[in-house]
Scaffold this active site. Structure first.
Site, PDB file in Angstrom:
ATOM      1  N   HIS A 130       0.988   4.605   9.601  1.00  0.00           N
ATOM      2  CA  HIS A 130       1.267   4.002   8.447  1.00  0.00           C
ATOM      3  C   HIS A 130       0.836   4.368   7.511  1.00  0.00           C
ATOM      4  O   HIS A 130       1.676   4.773   6.592  1.00  0.00           O
ATOM      5  CB  HIS A 130       0.208   3.181   9.038  1.00  0.00           C
ATOM      6  CG  HIS A 130      -0.110   1.890   7.977  1.00  0.00           C
ATOM      7  ND1 HIS A 130       0.803   0.618   7.831  1.00  0.00           N
ATOM      8  CD2 HIS A 130      -0.937   2.015   6.752  1.00  0.00           C
ATOM      9  CE1 HIS A 130      -0.162   0.609   6.802  1.00  0.00           C
ATOM     10  NE2 HIS A 130      -1.038   1.042   5.860  1.00  0.00           N
ATOM     11  N   GLU A 131      -0.559   5.949   7.931  1.00  0.00           N
ATOM     12  CA  GLU A 131      -1.164   6.204   6.907  1.00  0.00           C
ATOM     13  C   GLU A 131       0.000   7.274   6.199  1.00  0.00           C
ATOM     14  O   GLU A 131       0.551   7.702   5.471  1.00  0.00           O
ATOM     15  CB  GLU A 131      -1.904   6.501   6.916  1.00  0.00           C
ATOM     16  CG  GLU A 131      -3.400   5.808   7.565  1.00  0.00           C
ATOM     17  CD  GLU A 131      -3.196   5.125   6.148  1.00  0.00           C
ATOM     18  OE1 GLU A 131      -3.260   5.392   5.138  1.00  0.00           O
ATOM     19  OE2 GLU A 131      -3.820   3.736   6.617  1.00  0.00           O
ATOM     20  N   HIS A 134       2.182   5.972   3.721  1.00  0.00           N
ATOM     21  CA  HIS A 134       1.496   5.990   2.845  1.00  0.00           C
ATOM     22  C   HIS A 134       2.131   6.984   1.617  1.00  0.00           C
ATOM     23  O   HIS A 134       2.008   6.968   0.639  1.00  0.00           O
ATOM     24  CB  HIS A 134       0.532   5.207   2.740  1.00  0.00           C
ATOM     25  CG  HIS A 134       0.264   3.682   2.935  1.00  0.00           C
ATOM     26  ND1 HIS A 134       0.531   2.708   1.547  1.00  0.00           N
ATOM     27  CD2 HIS A 134      -0.184   3.388   3.866  1.00  0.00           C
ATOM     28  CE1 HIS A 134       0.399   1.951   2.316  1.00  0.00           C
ATOM     29  NE2 HIS A 134      -0.383   1.951   3.133  1.00  0.00           N
ATOM     30  N   GLU A 202       2.158  -1.943   1.580  1.00  0.00           N
ATOM     31  CA  GLU A 202       1.851  -2.722   2.716  1.00  0.00           C
ATOM     32  C   GLU A 202       2.807  -2.766   4.204  1.00  0.00           C
ATOM     33  O   GLU A 202       3.035  -1.737   5.017  1.00  0.00           O
ATOM     34  CB  GLU A 202      -0.307  -3.637   3.278  1.00  0.00           C
ATOM     35  CG  GLU A 202      -0.402  -2.611   2.385  1.00  0.00           C
ATOM     36  CD  GLU A 202      -1.285  -1.436   3.711  1.00  0.00           C
ATOM     37  OE1 GLU A 202      -1.411  -1.429   4.502  1.00  0.00           O
ATOM     38  OE2 GLU A 202      -2.091  -0.629   2.794  1.00  0.00           O
TER      39      GLU A 202
END
Length: 325
Positions: A130-131, A134, A202
């Protein structure tokens, strides 16, 4: 991800900033505010990653000091087609993580010891994916700009309160009204815009992160455990610096006062539901049980020496080979 919407929201924050400048100093104040906004964003562009990592006393690690954690991030970065980011550990009991950096070539990812201790390797992989999403989506730069503008608007709002606005342009009732708008409405509006930008990004990072790690249920399970941990384990550094809350995968603030009402993140249950639907569409149904069944590690965790349950499942290991293997 709707980049046009994001650009419009950032433009709106810039207008708010310039409007407060006008209340403080007329046309000249408005132009000064614009120059300050540009300068702050240029400074943030080059230095935001160093500032936030220093703020949380993050410790950089490598393959020697944190072999499993580092290799996990390396494998996920390769899956995403990204350069290897710098890898950090934050000595914090609350499970959480964030990414920072102005572009993929200058990115960093950081996980707390609470995350690495309490989650299974599958769940950690979902979080770090997930990071990295980003980073790939360049959200780190966008959110740096938004956070910088939001902080600047609040700062100017405080100045307007103490200085009482521009005496020449705001006498009498209108001066009082203008000062109140600068002090209350503009910072509140900036906070709403910041939340809108953060929430839309998100969901996109959840989806792309699930694609990077290969299993949406690893991330959905991790989100639930992190959210529960964040409610009972305070993150004192984040409480002192709430403007950084949007950077974390789950809001690190304790929920006292207005934190829950004005959350920087989408509802966790909605995020989990979206990931579970994605997994169903991919035909993945049993991996969540593997991740959720993994007992929280109280040993050295997947960032240091391999512990007995570092593979995630003490009963013969996981069916799914993750990037830490």
């Amino acid at each position: 991800m709707n980049m046009t919407k994001t650009a419009m929201l950032i433009a709106l924050m810039t207008v708010m900033f310039m409007s407060i400048g006008y209340l403080l100093g007329g046309g000249g104040g408005m132009m000064i505010a614009l120059v300050i906004a540009v300068a702050m964003n240029l400074f943030g562009y080059w230095n935001s990653d160093k500032m936030v990592l220093r703020m949380y006393n993050a410790q950089e690690v490598d393959e020697r000091s944190a072999p499993e954690y580092y290799r996990m991030v390396s494998g996920l970065a390769a899956n995403a087609g990204l350069p290897m980011p710098k890898v950090y550990i934050i000595h914090e009991d609350q499970p959480n993580a964030f990414a920072t950096g102005r572009n993929p070539e200058n990115a960093a990812v950081a996980a707390t010891t609470g995350l690495l201790n309490r989650l299974s390797p599958e769940e950690v992989a979902g979080v770090m994916a997930h990071e990295l999403a980003h980073v790939q989506n360049r959200d780190t730069l966008t959110m740096t700009i938004v956070a910088t503008l939001a902080g600047a608007i609040s700062m100017l709002g405080n100045f307007a309160f103490f200085l009482g606005g521009n005496r020449e342009n705001g006498n009498g009732v209108m001066g009082v009204v203008g000062t109140l708008l600068a002090m209350i409405v503009a910072p509140f509006g900036a906070m709403i815009v910041q939340m809108a930008v953060s929430r839309t990004r998100e969901y996109a990072a959840d989806k792309r992160g699930a694609e990077i790690c290969g299993n949406p249920l690893w991330l959905s399970s991790a989100l639930g455990r992190i959210a529960r941990g964040a409610k009972v384990i305070p993150n004192e550094e984040a409480e002192h610096n709430p403007a950084t809350a949007h950077m974390f995968i789950i809001n690190p603030l304790s929920g006292r006062g207005a934190d829950n009402l004005f959350s920087t993140h989408p509802d966790t249950d909605n995020r989990i539901a979206a990931l579970e639907q994605m997994a169903a569409e991919m035909g993945i149904r049993s991996a969540a049980m593997t991740a959720r069944a993994a007992a929280p590690s109280q040993n050295s965790g997947p960032w240091g020496q391999r512990s007995d349950n570092a593979g995630g499942n003490s009963n013969g290991g996981s069916r799914y080979r993750g990037p830490w293997s």
